[in-house]
Design an enzyme around this catalytic site. Structure first.
Site, PDB file in Angstrom:
ATOM      1  CG  HIS A 162       1.172  31.868  79.328  1.00 25.59           C
ATOM      2  ND1 HIS A 162       0.683  30.623  79.602  1.00 25.59           N
ATOM      3  CD2 HIS A 162       1.061  32.042  77.976  1.00 25.59           C
ATOM      4  CE1 HIS A 162       0.277  30.054  78.475  1.00 25.59           C
ATOM      5  NE2 HIS A 162       0.498  30.894  77.472  1.00 25.59           N
ATOM      6  CD  GLU A 165       0.858  31.427  83.158  1.00 22.70           C
ATOM      7  OE1 GLU A 165       1.742  30.556  83.055  1.00 22.70           O
ATOM      8  OE2 GLU A 165      -0.202  31.390  82.515  1.00 22.70           O
ATOM      9  CD  GLU A 359      -0.818  25.425  84.220  1.00 23.59           C
ATOM     10  OE1 GLU A 359      -0.544  26.518  84.767  1.00 23.59           O
ATOM     11  OE2 GLU A 359      -1.138  25.325  83.029  1.00 23.59           O
TER      12      GLU A 359
HETATM   13  O1  0X9 Z   1      -3.191  26.818  78.498  1.00 23.93           O
HETATM   14  C1  0X9 Z   1      -1.978  26.780  78.685  1.00 23.93           C
HETATM   15  O2  0X9 Z   1      -1.150  27.192  77.890  1.00 23.93           O
HETATM   16  C2  0X9 Z   1      -1.450  26.189  80.012  1.00 23.93           C
HETATM   17  N1  0X9 Z   1      -2.195  26.725  81.112  1.00 23.93           N
HETATM   18  S1  0X9 Z   1      -1.993  28.255  81.570  1.00 23.93           S
HETATM   19  O3  0X9 Z   1      -2.964  28.560  82.598  1.00 23.93           O
HETATM   20  N2  0X9 Z   1      -0.588  28.436  82.248  1.00 23.93           N
HETATM   21  O4  0X9 Z   1      -2.078  29.085  80.419  1.00 23.93           O
HETATM   22  C3  0X9 Z   1      -1.629  24.697  80.002  1.00 23.93           C
HETATM   23  C4  0X9 Z   1      -1.090  24.019  78.826  1.00 23.93           C
HETATM   24  C5  0X9 Z   1      -1.321  22.562  78.915  1.00 23.93           C
HETATM   25  N3  0X9 Z   1      -1.356  22.018  77.639  1.00 23.93           N
HETATM   26  C6  0X9 Z   1      -2.483  21.601  76.996  1.00 23.93           C
HETATM   27  N4  0X9 Z   1      -3.640  21.516  77.591  1.00 23.93           N
HETATM   28  N5  0X9 Z   1      -2.280  21.285  75.752  1.00 23.93           N
HETATM   29 ZN    ZN Z   2       0.762  29.612  81.325  1.00 25.18          ZN
END
Ligand code: 0X9
Ligand code: ZN
Length: 403
Positions: A162, A165, A359
């Protein structure tokens, strides 16, 4: 007159950045959380509330499809007023943030480490992005292992899927430097490097990461830079992996920040990771860095069911062990919210690799969210050193943690 017209049309077609909104949402139940994950990306979940920073399209969608959950919101002024000039090729982080590595600086670190330490480090390239940037990394293992017929267990660290980040670029770079620079002085590091095959790729999405700092102002950009149509860019790379793709918590609308792409592995960046992982049959453990919230996540992410069996015990024990050092909260990804197409569901679901998503810091939006400032770099690197060394160690046999 004609010249003025040409200039106006040139600038109106090249200046573009969407407005970004901060939102505070009610999400007491998991059902509400999952309902929201279908519309927006969720930055943080805490005590029955969700906080996030969303693009204009997702914000409007939220107002239409979940108005009852919207508690408060506002436009983030300093982000939305910073309009990006496409075509400006000088990349540097905003003033005061120069300690973060740009793509070119990251490449130089990897290159210098390998040039100075050819016995244990090798520069690798796993693919190319939409904008034809190379996705580079480093392989750290004793050179005798490169040609060895013995099984050498492999581990892969990934940063910056991302764009915004940026701390998730720093931690893998720090690890690469730490391993190489401490090889001679530390017996422990020497043992790890001599007996493991360690791959570190700090920036999976350089196009997005550079776009996010273009003109030295942050843009809250998340996705890659696939051009879909005029003024519509980007696929969410962490929704594009091909395991139970598009089964919840992602969007089929290209304007959404959680757009999953046209089909699984439609993006050169996720294809590069796929091809790389599939070319290395020794990989047993993976760690994909993201920010923020201070969490240690493990599959499943696309459904609420636990993975079950001994593997679930391994994930839980490893996550708990690592949390003792960095203080992050261990939980399954779907405990947070359902999202399909992420790296780790694919790595584990398709290849049985013990894949974690960290995270990284900070914990809250109030502490800076995606942009906590360069002073966080050392703190986050140090907090995650022991968890990373632990994972490298356990790569020999992840099941040993429960045996
Ligand atoms: O949403 C995401 O891709 C991740 N969080 S972020 O804030 N870095 O974008 C978390 C992904 C965790 N995976 C699932 N919840 N499937
Ligand atoms: Zn992310």
């Amino acid at each position: 007159m004609k010249l003025i017209f040409i200039l106006i049309s040139f600038y109106s077609s090249t200046i573009f950045a969407e407005d970004i909104y901060w939102v505070h949402l009610k999400a007491e139940t998991k059902q509400q959380r999952n309902q929201l994950a279908n519309i927006i990306h969720i930055d943080q979940y805490i005590d029955g509330k969700i906080y996030s920073t969303v693009n204009e399209f997702d914000y409007n969608n939220l107002k239409i499809n979940a108005p009852e959950l919207l508690i408060e919101s506002h436009k983030i002024e300093n982000i939305s007023t910073n309009r990006a000039l496409v075509g400006d090729e000088v990349f540097e982080f905003p003033k005061g943030e120069e300690k973060f590595h740009t793509y070119a600086e990251a490449n130089k670190v990897l290159q210098d480490l390998t040039t100075a330490n050819p016995d244990i480090a090798e520069f690798i390239t796993i693919g190319e992005t939409h904008e034809k940037r190379k996705i580079n990394g480093i392989r750290i293992t004793h050179k005798k292992n490169r040609s060895s017929k013995n099984f050498i267990p492999g581990i892969l660290f990934l940063g910056t899927h991302h764009a915004r980040e940026h701390i998730s670029t720093e931690v893998p770079i720090f690890l690469a430097k730490y391993l190489v620079e401490n090889y001679k002085a530390s017996e422990n590091i020497r043992k790890l490097v001599d007996s493991r095959d360690i791959y570190i790729i700090p920036i999976i999405n350089p196009d997005g990461a550079l776009y996010d700092i273009k003109s030295r102002s942050y843009k809250m950009w998340r996705k890659n830079r696939r051009k879909i149509k005029r003024r519509t860019y980007g696929v969410d790379l962490n929704r594009n992996y091909g395991f139970e793709w598009n089964t919840g918590g992602s969007s089929s609308n290209p304007r959404s920040d959680v757009y999953h792409g046209k089909h699984p592995f439609s993006e050169p960046e996720s294809i590069a990771v796929k091809d790389f992982v599939e070319s290395k049959s020794n990989l047993r453990v993976m760690l994909s860095f993201h920010t923020y919230s201070e969490l240690i996540l493990y599959p499943w992410g696309h459904k609420n069911d636990p993975i079950g069996g001994r593997e679930e015990e391994v994930f839980k024990k490893m996550a708990k062990d690592m949390s003792k050092w960095n203080g992050y909260t261990p939980q399954s990804s779907s405990d947070l919210y359902i999202a399909s197409g992420d790296t780790c569901d694919w790595a584990f679901g398709e290849h049985g690799i013990f894949c974690f998503t960290f995270e990284l810091s900070p914990k809250t939006y109030g502490e800076g969210g995606f942009y906590p400032g360069a002073r966080y770099i050392d703190v986050v690197n140090q907090a995650n050193l022991k968890p990373m060394l632990y994972l490298i160690d356990k790569t020999m046999n992840p099941y040993q943690v429960i045996d």
